[in-house]
Design a protein around this motif. Sequence first.
Motif, PDB file in Angstrom:
ATOM      1  N   PHE A  71       0.811  -1.218   0.000  1.00 46.83           N
ATOM      2  CA  PHE A  71       0.000   0.000   0.000  1.00 46.83           C
ATOM      3  C   PHE A  71       0.845   1.270   0.000  1.00 46.83           C
ATOM      4  CE2 PHE A  71      -2.815  -3.206   1.988  1.00 46.83           C
ATOM      5  CZ  PHE A  71      -3.870  -3.154   1.077  1.00 46.83           C
ATOM      6  N   GLU A  72       2.162   1.125  -0.054  1.00 50.59           N
ATOM      7  CA  GLU A  72       3.021   2.301  -0.101  1.00 50.59           C
ATOM      8  C   GLU A  72       2.932   2.978  -1.468  1.00 50.59           C
ATOM      9  OE1 GLU A  72       7.025   1.339   0.868  1.00 50.59           O
ATOM     10  OE2 GLU A  72       6.517   0.444   2.825  1.00 50.59           O
ATOM     11  N   PRO A  73       2.971   4.312  -1.508  1.00 53.42           N
ATOM     12  CA  PRO A  73       2.918   5.013  -2.797  1.00 53.42           C
ATOM     13  C   PRO A  73       4.065   4.601  -3.717  1.00 53.42           C
ATOM     14  CG  PRO A  73       2.613   6.546  -0.976  1.00 53.42           C
ATOM     15  CD  PRO A  73       3.040   5.240  -0.371  1.00 53.42           C
ATOM     16  N   PHE A  74       3.728   4.305  -4.979  1.00 49.48           N
ATOM     17  CA  PHE A  74       4.679   4.011  -6.045  1.00 49.48           C
ATOM     18  C   PHE A  74       5.450   2.702  -5.845  1.00 49.48           C
ATOM     19  CE2 PHE A  74       4.369   8.687  -5.672  1.00 49.48           C
ATOM     20  CZ  PHE A  74       3.702   8.933  -6.860  1.00 49.48           C
ATOM     21  N   PHE A  75       5.039   1.884  -4.876  1.00 52.35           N
ATOM     22  CA  PHE A  75       5.722   0.611  -4.683  1.00 52.35           C
ATOM     23  C   PHE A  75       5.271  -0.399  -5.724  1.00 52.35           C
ATOM     24  CE2 PHE A  75       5.728  -3.748  -3.051  1.00 52.35           C
ATOM     25  CZ  PHE A  75       7.079  -3.913  -2.821  1.00 52.35           C
ATOM     26  N   GLN A  76       6.218  -1.119  -6.306  1.00 55.29           N
ATOM     27  CA  GLN A  76       5.925  -2.221  -7.215  1.00 55.29           C
ATOM     28  C   GLN A  76       6.839  -3.390  -6.872  1.00 55.29           C
ATOM     29  OE1 GLN A  76       6.056  -1.080 -11.334  1.00 55.29           O
ATOM     30  NE2 GLN A  76       4.181   0.104 -11.215  1.00 55.29           N
ATOM     31  N   ALA A  77       6.248  -4.560  -6.767  1.00 54.77           N
ATOM     32  CA  ALA A  77       7.030  -5.750  -6.440  1.00 54.77           C
ATOM     33  C   ALA A  77       7.979  -6.069  -7.592  1.00 54.77           C
ATOM     34  CB  ALA A  77       6.106  -6.933  -6.187  1.00 54.77           C
ATOM     35  N   PRO A  78       9.125  -6.642  -7.297  1.00 53.32           N
ATOM     36  CA  PRO A  78      10.061  -7.032  -8.359  1.00 53.32           C
ATOM     37  C   PRO A  78       9.399  -7.993  -9.339  1.00 53.32           C
ATOM     38  CG  PRO A  78      11.100  -7.184  -6.201  1.00 53.32           C
ATOM     39  CD  PRO A  78       9.642  -6.963  -5.958  1.00 53.32           C
ATOM     40  N   GLN A  79       9.676  -7.816 -10.623  1.00 51.54           N
ATOM     41  CA  GLN A  79       9.098  -8.698 -11.634  1.00 51.54           C
ATOM     42  C   GLN A  79       9.759 -10.069 -11.569  1.00 51.54           C
ATOM     43  OE1 GLN A  79       8.998  -6.983 -15.502  1.00 51.54           O
ATOM     44  NE2 GLN A  79       8.119  -8.777 -16.495  1.00 51.54           N
ATOM     45  N   ARG A  80       8.922 -11.088 -11.632  1.00 52.21           N
ATOM     46  CA  ARG A  80       9.434 -12.457 -11.535  1.00 52.21           C
ATOM     47  C   ARG A  80       9.429 -13.127 -12.903  1.00 52.21           C
ATOM     48  NH1 ARG A  80       6.302 -11.893  -6.838  1.00 52.21           N
ATOM     49  NH2 ARG A  80       4.450 -12.720  -7.882  1.00 52.21           N
ATOM     50  N   ALA A  81      10.190 -14.193 -13.029  1.00 53.04           N
ATOM     51  CA  ALA A  81      10.272 -14.939 -14.279  1.00 53.04           C
ATOM     52  C   ALA A  81       8.887 -15.427 -14.679  1.00 53.04           C
ATOM     53  CB  ALA A  81      11.213 -16.126 -14.113  1.00 53.04           C
ATOM     54  N   GLY A  82       8.542 -15.235 -15.946  1.00 54.43           N
ATOM     55  CA  GLY A  82       7.249 -15.676 -16.443  1.00 54.43           C
ATOM     56  C   GLY A  82       6.159 -14.640 -16.326  1.00 54.43           C
ATOM     57  N   GLU A  83       6.432 -13.552 -15.642  1.00 56.68           N
ATOM     58  CA  GLU A  83       5.433 -12.490 -15.493  1.00 56.68           C
ATOM     59  C   GLU A  83       5.552 -11.537 -16.673  1.00 56.68           C
ATOM     60  OE1 GLU A  83       4.213  -8.944 -12.341  1.00 56.68           O
ATOM     61  OE2 GLU A  83       5.714 -10.450 -11.801  1.00 56.68           O
ATOM     62  N   THR A  84       4.432 -11.243 -17.330  1.00 61.17           N
ATOM     63  CA  THR A  84       4.459 -10.410 -18.522  1.00 61.17           C
ATOM     64  C   THR A  84       4.653  -8.953 -18.160  1.00 61.17           C
ATOM     65  OG1 THR A  84       2.060 -10.108 -18.499  1.00 61.17           O
ATOM     66  CG2 THR A  84       2.917 -12.009 -19.711  1.00 61.17           C
ATOM     67  N   GLN A  85       5.294  -8.228 -19.050  1.00 58.15           N
ATOM     68  CA  GLN A  85       5.530  -6.810 -18.835  1.00 58.15           C
ATOM     69  C   GLN A  85       4.238  -6.012 -18.863  1.00 58.15           C
ATOM     70  OE1 GLN A  85       8.424  -5.447 -18.003  1.00 58.15           O
ATOM     71  NE2 GLN A  85       7.461  -3.440 -17.803  1.00 58.15           N
ATOM     72  N   THR A  86       3.204  -6.516 -19.554  1.00 57.03           N
ATOM     73  CA  THR A  86       1.944  -5.785 -19.641  1.00 57.03           C
ATOM     74  C   THR A  86       1.293  -5.628 -18.288  1.00 57.03           C
ATOM     75  OG1 THR A  86       0.792  -7.860 -20.149  1.00 57.03           O
ATOM     76  CG2 THR A  86       1.502  -6.496 -22.005  1.00 57.03           C
ATOM     77  N   SER A  87       1.599  -6.521 -17.351  1.00 58.86           N
ATOM     78  CA  SER A  87       1.023  -6.401 -16.014  1.00 58.86           C
ATOM     79  C   SER A  87       1.708  -5.312 -15.200  1.00 58.86           C
ATOM     80  CB  SER A  87       1.121  -7.742 -15.262  1.00 58.86           C
ATOM     81  OG  SER A  87       2.468  -8.045 -14.972  1.00 58.86           O
ATOM     82  N   ARG A  88       2.753  -4.692 -15.791  1.00 60.73           N
ATOM     83  CA  ARG A  88       3.500  -3.671 -15.070  1.00 60.73           C
ATOM     84  C   ARG A  88       3.179  -2.274 -15.564  1.00 60.73           C
ATOM     85  NH1 ARG A  88       5.910  -5.316 -10.377  1.00 60.73           N
ATOM     86  NH2 ARG A  88       5.937  -7.570 -10.523  1.00 60.73           N
ATOM     87  N   CYS A  89       1.979  -2.083 -16.123  1.00 58.38           N
ATOM     88  CA  CYS A  89       1.661  -0.791 -16.722  1.00 58.38           C
ATOM     89  C   CYS A  89       1.216   0.241 -15.694  1.00 58.38           C
ATOM     90  CB  CYS A  89       0.567  -0.957 -17.784  1.00 58.38           C
ATOM     91  SG  CYS A  89      -0.948  -1.718 -17.165  1.00 58.38           S
ATOM     92  N   GLY A  90       1.069  -0.131 -14.421  1.00 59.60           N
ATOM     93  CA  GLY A  90       0.654   0.813 -13.397  1.00 59.60           C
ATOM     94  C   GLY A  90       1.830   1.596 -12.837  1.00 59.60           C
ATOM     95  N   LEU A  91       1.483   2.562 -11.981  1.00 57.38           N
ATOM     96  CA  LEU A  91       2.503   3.384 -11.333  1.00 57.38           C
ATOM     97  C   LEU A  91       2.665   3.036  -9.865  1.00 57.38           C
ATOM     98  CD1 LEU A  91       1.663   6.912 -12.810  1.00 57.38           C
ATOM     99  CD2 LEU A  91       3.513   5.375 -13.490  1.00 57.38           C
ATOM    100  N   GLY A  92       1.871   2.105  -9.369  1.00 54.64           N
ATOM    101  CA  GLY A  92       1.953   1.761  -7.959  1.00 54.64           C
ATOM    102  C   GLY A  92       1.218   2.735  -7.070  1.00 54.64           C
ATOM    103  N   VAL A  93       0.142   3.349  -7.592  1.00 53.79           N
ATOM    104  CA  VAL A  93      -0.625   4.304  -6.786  1.00 53.79           C
ATOM    105  C   VAL A  93      -2.059   3.840  -6.537  1.00 53.79           C
ATOM    106  CG1 VAL A  93       0.746   6.277  -7.546  1.00 53.79           C
ATOM    107  CG2 VAL A  93      -1.323   5.644  -8.813  1.00 53.79           C
ATOM    108  N   GLY A  94      -2.542   2.864  -7.300  1.00 57.72           N
ATOM    109  CA  GLY A  94      -3.932   2.448  -7.183  1.00 57.72           C
ATOM    110  C   GLY A  94      -4.286   1.900  -5.815  1.00 57.72           C
ATOM    111  N   LEU A  95      -3.431   1.051  -5.251  1.00 56.59           N
ATOM    112  CA  LEU A  95      -3.711   0.475  -3.943  1.00 56.59           C
ATOM    113  C   LEU A  95      -3.536   1.503  -2.831  1.00 56.59           C
ATOM    114  CD1 LEU A  95      -2.109  -3.071  -4.305  1.00 56.59           C
ATOM    115  CD2 LEU A  95      -4.532  -2.457  -4.348  1.00 56.59           C
TER     116      LEU A  95
END
Length: 211
Positions: free
Chosen positions: A122-146
């Motif tokens: 829930f921290e502003p602009f936080f995004q978890a590290p991308q893991r193997a097999g995870e598509t880049q399209t799922s990373r289109c956010g800025l980490g502010v929605g939650l």
Amino acid sequence: MQIKRLLDDLSDISRINRRKLSLQCEALSLNATLDEVVAQVQSRIAASGQRLEFEISEDPMPLWADATRLRQIFANLLVNASRYSPPETAISLSARTSDGLAEVCIRDQGVGMSAETQARIFEPFFQAPQRAGETQTSRCGLGVGLTLARSLVEMHAGSIHVESEGPGQGSQFQVVLPLQAAPQTEAVHEQQHQDQQPQQVPKASSPSASC
């Protein structure tokens, strides 16, 4: 549309931090509000090859809340669940009452979270590290929605929590809100009494402003 939503989220967070965002509360049914959210996001989830399952209690769930902001909270959580879940998986929405509270759970079968990510999600602009097999399209956010979702829930005197058994195990978000058909009469009378008193310079307070 995605860029507009991101800009709107950033604007809302800025207004909350500056104590400029106020809720437009009214008596409403959480049951009906969740039905509207389902209708709003169902086609988007289906377009991602996922299915939305929902079980909303028939028990009345009256709230004194801002309908627009509630829809924003739950649509945000459902879209977020879809973004971090692969095709051919289910996203579930359930709602029930318990001890004067409304409990809404959103579960997915997506990438899941480590304990470290859960502690910071829930921290502003936080995004978890991308893991193997995870598509880049799922990373289109800025980490502010939650971050925004948590702020809006807390402005409604509620709470939000996340649980995950770990990476690859999916996630569950639970939102808890107090059931209330309208403001308590005593609180209204107290506010009217305060309004009749001489104006004073307000003291510093929390950024959140509940109904």
